[in-house]
Design an enzyme around this catalytic site. Structure first.
Site, PDB file in Angstrom:
ATOM      1  N   CYS A 203      41.729  48.119  36.625  1.00 24.56           N
ATOM      2  CA  CYS A 203      40.425  47.903  36.538  1.00 24.56           C
ATOM      3  C   CYS A 203      40.133  47.434  35.179  1.00 24.56           C
ATOM      4  CB  CYS A 203      39.376  49.154  36.717  1.00 24.56           C
ATOM      5  SG  CYS A 203      39.729  49.903  38.256  1.00 24.56           S
TER       6      CYS A 203
ATOM      7  N   CYS B 114      41.924  45.042  45.629  1.00 28.40           N
ATOM      8  CA  CYS B 114      40.875  45.966  45.901  1.00 28.40           C
ATOM      9  C   CYS B 114      39.536  45.014  46.089  1.00 28.40           C
ATOM     10  CB  CYS B 114      40.503  46.824  44.613  1.00 28.40           C
ATOM     11  SG  CYS B 114      40.081  45.952  43.236  1.00 28.40           S
TER      12      CYS B 114
HETATM   13 FE1  FES Z   1      39.086  47.278  41.628  1.00 27.82          FE
HETATM   14 FE2  FES Z   1      38.805  49.165  39.957  1.00 27.82          FE
HETATM   15  S1  FES Z   1      39.444  49.373  41.966  1.00 27.82           S
HETATM   16  S2  FES Z   1      38.754  46.845  39.796  1.00 27.82           S
END
Ligand code: FES
Length: 127
Positions: free
Chosen positions: A106, A36
């Site tokens: 996360c 991400c």
């Molecule tokens: Fe990457 Fe939450 S989407 S840490």
């Protein structure tokens, strides 16, 4: 979108605790999630009895990353380094009233940031 998040997550996302840096930190953890692209930096202040007296963070990431960073800084304060090492991402998520499944990674970032900061502290202490 908001509906899948607990009130606690929203509270910590909107009003994160302990944002910032500790200039003379005893341990700094830097982690990132390659998928991400979110990054988290965690600062710890540790006293001579190995008690964490302060924690701050800087996170460039999603709402759950910010909420878990905020919660992890709250959870570690007043704990010894070895107690803090036992804090799992599940404990962080639980303290936030849970996270949606797709957001559990996360909280892993928060656990890794904490580990990384503690390892940095331990490495510095050995020198
Ligand atoms: Fe990457 Fe939450 S989407 S840490």
């Amino acid at each position: 979108m908001e509906g899948q998040y607990s009130d606690k997550v929203m509270e910590h996302f909107r009003n994160p605790h302990n944002v910032g840096e500790i200039p003379d930190a005893d341990g700094i953890g830097n982690v990132g999630n390659a998928i991400c692209g979110d990054i988290m930096r965690l600062y710890l202040k540790v006293d001579e009895n190995e008690v964490i007296t302060d924690a701050k963070f800087k996170t460039m990431g999603c709402g759950a990353a910010i909420a878990t960073s905020s919660m992890v800084t709250e959870l570690v304060k007043g704990k010894t380094v070895s107690e803090a090492l036992k804090i799992s991402n599940h404990a962080v998520a639980e303290a936030l009233g849970g996270l949606p499944k797709i957001k559990m990674h996360c909280s892993v970032l928060a656990e890794e940031a904490l580990r990384s900061a503690i390892n940095d502290y331990l490495a510095k202490k050995q020198k």
